[in-house]
Enzyme design. Structure first.
Site: not given
Ligand code: ADE
Ligand code: ZN
Length: 336
Positions: A14, A192, A195, A273-274
């Site tokens: 992201h 997604h 998770e 991911d982030d």
């Molecule tokens: N948006 C940013 N990171 C995310 C994640 N791990 N799961 C869902 N939405 C997200």
């Molecule tokens: Zn994600």
């Protein structure tokens, strides 16, 4: 001398999650946006998450500093530079348009800024790119449809659509109509699922949304029939190990099912991911799982091959073949 990093594709990233505290403060100053943190240290101290929602609350709040086309271009360029340094040769970048349009930043500002950085990535950083627009699943189906309409003039920059944000209580089927419309426009589809949500959401993403990859998919492991299907259909799963630890989808990295998923024959990839929030970029994720789960050089090479296999490179098979050849030619060193 250090060996070059293992060549890889990053498929679950992201762009808003690459906003490092230093850049957040620089953009806050540039745009005159107040931040509720005294300095980067205080901000970093807030990166202690109980679950996905507690992360999302901070992630959306910090986006307030992103206002101009240049901000989005700077954000993406900073990511691409870091990713390239960790061996990324191809990046498929997610963005969350609704998180910006809801605060008055026009869709075009976001996509033109990101698009400009991505367009120059090959020359500047040796990274090929794709852009994937994600719908926020905790917003309405109507808002997702309106966002797809806003994207229409910019579709030359957008390869696909995804689905992210708070998962539990927001099953994929809610977005059947917008995913069908996206498919009609020739867009690729990912979502997604699994998770925090149940295996049923993974099945629904495949059957109702027609997705070609599942982002995360961890909880598919609770359902052997679903695992068998994912193996049979070679559905790629974009795993993000450090994210799963930080958001407490798993207790520790040693508990991560990545190795079990590989052993089950699943087509898994490693992603970040982030990365600004979860303690590492994609190479750091490779190092972490390699160390803790004891993945040897051949297993790491298999993960790198999977990443190029799962990439949306059907319009450039020559490039995919070149990247796969780079993996095969990578020096046999235990480092990723
Ligand atoms: N948006 C940013 N990171 C995310 C994640 N791990 N799961 C869902 N939405 C997200
Ligand atoms: Zn994600």
């Amino acid at each position: 001398m250090a060996l070059p990093a293992l060549p890889k594709a990053e498929l679950h990233l992201h762009i808003e999650g690459t906003l490092e505290p230093e850049l957040a403060f620089a953009l806050a100053a540039r745009n005159g946006v107040p931040l509720p943190f005294a300095d980067t240290e205080e901000l970093r101290a807030a990166y202690d998450f109980a679950d996905l929602q507690s992360f999302l609350d901070l992630y959306y709040a910090l986006m307030a500093v992103l206002r101009t086309e240049q901000d989005f271009a700077d954000l993406a360029d900073a990511y691409l530079e870091r990713a390239a340094a960790q061996g990324v040769r191809h990046a498929e970048v997610f963005f969350d348009p609704q998180a910006h349009t809801a605060r008055g930043v026009p869709f075009g500002t976001v996509v033109e800024g990101l698009g400009r950085a991505l367009e120059g990535a090959e020359e500047r950083h040796g990274v090929s790119t794709r852009l994937i627009m994600c719908f926020l699943r905790d917003q309405s189906a109507e808002s997702a449809l309106a966002t797809l309409e806003e994207a229409r003039p910019h579709l030359d920059r957008i390869t696909g659509v995804g689905l992210d944000s708070a998962e539990v209580g927001h099953p994929p089927a809610k977005f059947a109509e917008v995913f069908a419309a996206a498919a009609e426009l020739g867009l690729r589809r990912v979502a997604h699922a699994g998770e925090e949500g149940p295996p049923e959401y993974v099945r629904e993403a495949l059957d109702v949304l027609g997705v070609e990859r599942i982002d995360h998919g961890l909880r598919a492991m609770e359902d052997p029939e679903l695992v068998a299907r994912l193996v049979r259909e070679r559905v790629p799963l974009t795993l993000c190990p450090l994210s799963n630890v930080r958001l407490r989808a798993v207790d520790t990295l040693a508990d991560h099912p990545l190795r079990a998923m590989m052993d089950a024959g699943l087509l898994v990839t490693v992603n970040s991911d982030d990365p600004a929030y979860f303690g590492g970029y994609v190479g750091d994720n490779f190092h972490a799982v390699a160390g803790v789960l004891g993945l040897g050089p051949e297993e790491q090479r298999a993960l790198a091959r999977n990443s190029f296999e799962a990439a949306f490179l059907e319009d450039d098979e020559e490039r995919r073949a070149r990247y796969l050849a780079e993996v095969a030619a990578h020096p046999r060193d235990p480092r990723a």
